[in-house]
Design a protein around this motif. Structure first.
Motif, mmCIF file in Angstrom:
data_model
loop_
_atom_site.group_PDB
_atom_site.id
_atom_site.type_symbol
_atom_site.label_atom_id
_atom_site.label_comp_id
_atom_site.label_asym_id
_atom_site.label_seq_id
_atom_site.Cartn_x
_atom_site.Cartn_y
_atom_site.Cartn_z
ATOM 1 N N SER A 93 31.096 37.659 39.478
ATOM 2 C CA SER A 93 30.969 37.912 41.148
ATOM 3 C C SER A 93 30.076 37.068 41.726
ATOM 4 O O SER A 93 30.208 36.749 42.985
ATOM 5 C CB SER A 93 30.835 39.309 41.053
ATOM 6 N N ASP A 94 28.739 36.520 41.004
ATOM 7 C CA ASP A 94 28.090 35.854 41.835
ATOM 8 C C ASP A 94 28.315 34.552 42.017
ATOM 9 O O ASP A 94 27.804 33.749 42.869
ATOM 10 C CB ASP A 94 26.593 35.624 40.852
ATOM 11 N N LEU A 95 29.668 34.299 41.432
ATOM 12 C CA LEU A 95 30.091 32.846 41.934
ATOM 13 C C LEU A 95 30.592 32.609 43.306
ATOM 14 O O LEU A 95 30.821 31.740 43.807
ATOM 15 C CB LEU A 95 31.254 32.305 40.791
ATOM 16 N N PHE A 96 31.108 33.952 43.879
ATOM 17 C CA PHE A 96 31.780 33.726 45.091
ATOM 18 C C PHE A 96 31.071 34.494 46.248
ATOM 19 O O PHE A 96 30.401 35.665 45.892
ATOM 20 C CB PHE A 96 33.001 34.363 44.813
ATOM 21 N N PRO A 97 31.165 34.092 47.471
ATOM 22 C CA PRO A 97 30.487 34.767 48.393
ATOM 23 C C PRO A 97 31.323 36.085 48.815
ATOM 24 O O PRO A 97 32.540 36.400 48.170
ATOM 25 C CB PRO A 97 30.749 33.711 49.704
ATOM 26 N N ALA A 98 30.886 37.135 49.452
ATOM 27 C CA ALA A 98 31.286 38.505 49.671
ATOM 28 C C ALA A 98 32.837 38.642 50.234
ATOM 29 O O ALA A 98 33.561 39.390 49.991
ATOM 30 C CB ALA A 98 30.430 39.362 50.357
ATOM 31 N N SER A 99 33.150 37.533 51.144
ATOM 32 C CA SER A 99 34.204 37.598 51.831
ATOM 33 C C SER A 99 35.596 37.249 51.020
ATOM 34 O O SER A 99 36.888 37.733 51.174
ATOM 35 C CB SER A 99 34.315 36.752 52.890
ATOM 36 N N ILE A 100 35.394 36.561 50.025
ATOM 37 C CA ILE A 100 36.280 36.325 48.889
ATOM 38 C C ILE A 100 36.098 36.757 47.514
ATOM 39 O O ILE A 100 36.727 36.256 46.600
ATOM 40 C CB ILE A 100 36.842 34.771 49.038
ATOM 41 N N ARG A 101 35.060 37.435 47.430
ATOM 42 C CA ARG A 101 34.550 37.876 45.954
ATOM 43 C C ARG A 101 35.549 38.374 44.975
ATOM 44 O O ARG A 101 35.803 38.160 44.017
ATOM 45 C CB ARG A 101 33.283 38.485 45.936
ATOM 46 N N TYR A 102 36.131 39.571 45.710
ATOM 47 C CA TYR A 102 37.180 40.430 45.021
ATOM 48 C C TYR A 102 38.436 39.312 44.151
ATOM 49 O O TYR A 102 38.832 39.498 43.332
ATOM 50 C CB TYR A 102 37.673 41.387 45.720
ATOM 51 N N SER A 103 38.818 38.686 45.359
ATOM 52 C CA SER A 103 39.820 37.666 45.052
ATOM 53 C C SER A 103 39.527 36.652 43.855
ATOM 54 O O SER A 103 40.272 36.292 42.977
ATOM 55 C CB SER A 103 40.677 37.048 46.382
ATOM 56 N N GLY A 104 38.265 36.056 43.892
ATOM 57 C CA GLY A 104 37.784 35.219 43.218
ATOM 58 C C GLY A 104 37.609 35.735 41.764
ATOM 59 O O GLY A 104 38.107 35.165 40.652
ATOM 60 N N VAL A 105 36.897 36.974 41.843
ATOM 61 C CA VAL A 105 36.821 37.631 40.350
ATOM 62 C C VAL A 105 38.121 37.962 39.698
ATOM 63 O O VAL A 105 38.347 37.798 38.589
ATOM 64 C CB VAL A 105 36.012 38.719 40.483
ATOM 65 N N ALA A 106 39.106 38.557 40.570
ATOM 66 C CA ALA A 106 40.597 38.767 40.109
ATOM 67 C C ALA A 106 41.214 37.597 39.452
ATOM 68 O O ALA A 106 41.709 37.524 38.426
ATOM 69 C CB ALA A 106 41.238 39.565 41.110
ATOM 70 N N LEU A 107 40.977 36.416 40.159
ATOM 71 C CA LEU A 107 41.742 35.138 39.634
ATOM 72 C C LEU A 107 41.245 34.815 38.263
ATOM 73 O O LEU A 107 41.981 34.414 37.480
ATOM 74 C CB LEU A 107 41.645 34.130 40.704
ATOM 75 N N CYS A 108 39.664 34.934 38.120
ATOM 76 C CA CYS A 108 39.029 34.383 37.187
ATOM 77 C C CYS A 108 39.698 35.369 35.755
ATOM 78 O O CYS A 108 40.112 34.805 34.607
ATOM 79 C CB CYS A 108 37.529 34.366 37.379
ATOM 80 N N SER A 109 39.643 36.802 35.885
ATOM 81 C CA SER A 109 40.199 37.469 35.078
ATOM 82 C C SER A 109 41.424 37.344 34.633
ATOM 83 O O SER A 109 41.621 37.353 33.473
ATOM 84 C CB SER A 109 39.648 38.933 35.599
ATOM 85 N N ALA A 110 42.423 37.311 35.450
ATOM 86 C CA ALA A 110 43.786 36.970 35.394
ATOM 87 C C ALA A 110 44.124 35.852 34.335
ATOM 88 O O ALA A 110 44.724 35.816 33.492
ATOM 89 C CB ALA A 110 44.436 36.920 36.446
ATOM 90 N N PHE A 111 43.509 34.668 34.994
ATOM 91 C CA PHE A 111 43.714 33.339 34.335
ATOM 92 C C PHE A 111 42.958 33.404 32.816
ATOM 93 O O PHE A 111 43.548 32.683 32.077
ATOM 94 C CB PHE A 111 43.108 32.262 35.127
ATOM 95 N N ALA A 112 41.918 34.069 32.935
ATOM 96 C CA ALA A 112 41.106 33.973 31.564
ATOM 97 C C ALA A 112 41.966 34.744 30.568
ATOM 98 O O ALA A 112 42.046 34.227 29.395
ATOM 99 C CB ALA A 112 39.569 34.864 31.608
ATOM 100 N N GLY A 113 42.606 35.999 31.068
ATOM 101 C CA GLY A 113 43.535 36.543 30.083
ATOM 102 C C GLY A 113 44.702 35.792 29.419
ATOM 103 O O GLY A 113 44.916 35.882 28.391
ATOM 104 N N VAL A 114 45.065 35.065 30.610
ATOM 105 C CA VAL A 114 46.451 34.062 30.154
ATOM 106 C C VAL A 114 45.744 32.762 29.219
ATOM 107 O O VAL A 114 46.290 32.457 28.250
ATOM 108 C CB VAL A 114 46.854 33.383 31.296
#
Length: 273
Positions: free
Chosen positions: A192-213
């Motif tokens: 979450s620290d990698l992304f600014p607040a305005s896009i943080r949720y989407s950034g974390v979600a993308l990282c988690s989804a792609f990491a699972g794949v």
């Protein structure tokens, strides 16, 4: 813990019953957890950072597009952070349990007992490390856990190869508690620290989804390709695989620093909703 407990009792069914209807039980009970998860999520308030973004009218219209367009390197870093965390966990909970059954003659119930013991201790260890992360730098805890995972990779497989249930339990417990718990407890915070607040949720979600794949799904497939679970090949490629993912995780943690507050919204297209 819940899934392992359910699977332990399901695995004790006669094979004919297990194959005909018993396998459905874990899936049906899983729906209950979906409802519980939804109730928890609906009761969670937005973070202070995002509430301020909403108040300022700076909510993104296309946050996923903005993340992928402006911060692809941070997405890759977020995926890399989870490499060793996921691979260690899925090596233990999927492939190595199958190996224990096929090579060392353990029953399904035996392997689930080992996993239940190690997983229960791991759960409480994660809670403890999460609390400690408020007092100590999360990145330091992540690096310590990652380094331990690499150092303990070969000893873990040596203990596993003994075929002794107690030694296997010790190997899995130590690997999860000292390697997995401190990294898993803080990896979401680091991401979450990698992304600014305005896009943080989407950034974390993308990282988690792609990491699972990238890491979760392929782990048992790659492990099986390297060392077939019939005992026909030596296990040494597996700790080497684990150490390689540790290198990826440590590199990701070191090369990308969190965005400073002054940088947070630079380069991010802000669109008023």
């Amino acid at each position: 813990m819940l899934s392992t407990t359910v699977m332990y009792f399901v695995a004790r069914l006669p094979n004919e019953d297990l194959m005909s209807w018993g396998w459905r039980i874990p899936f049906l009970t899983g729906f209950v957890l979906v409802v519980v998860g939804m109730m928890i999520r609906l009761g969670v308030e937005e973070t202070t950072d995002f509430s301020e973004v909403k108040k300022a009218g700076a909510v993104q219209r296309n946050p996923i597009g903005n993340v992928l367009r402006t911060m692809p390197g941070r997405v890759l870093a977020g995926i890399g952070l989870q490499a060793a965390v996921i691979v260690l966990f899925y090596l233990i909970t999927t492939y190595m349990l199958t190996l224990a059954t096929n090579v060392h003659g353990f029953t399904r119930g035996d392997t689930l007992i080992i996993l239940l013991i190690a997983g229960t201790i791991d759960l409480f260890a994660m809670l403890a490390f999460a609390v400690l992360s408020d007092r100590f730098p999360a990145r330091r805890m992540f690096l310590i856990g990652s380094v331990f995972t690499a150092v303990f990779a070969f000893p873990m497989f040596l203990l596993f190869d003994s075929g002794n249930m107690l030694l296997m339990t010790i190997a899995f417990t130590v690997a999860l508690v000292v390697g997995h718990a401190p990294t898993y407890a803080v990896v979401s915070s680091l991401t979450s620290d990698l992304f600014p607040a305005s896009i943080r949720y989407s950034g974390v979600a993308l990282c988690s989804a792609f990491a699972g794949v990238a890491w979760a799904g392929p782990t048992p497939i790659v492990a099986t390709a390297l060392v077939p679970p019939d005992g026909s090949a030596h296990w040494w490629p597996l700790p080497v695989l684990l150490i390689a993912t540790v290198v990826i995780s440590i590199t990701s943690a070191l090369v990308v620093r969190p965005k400073a507050p002054a940088e947070e919204e630079q380069g991010v297209e802000v669109a008023v909703s």
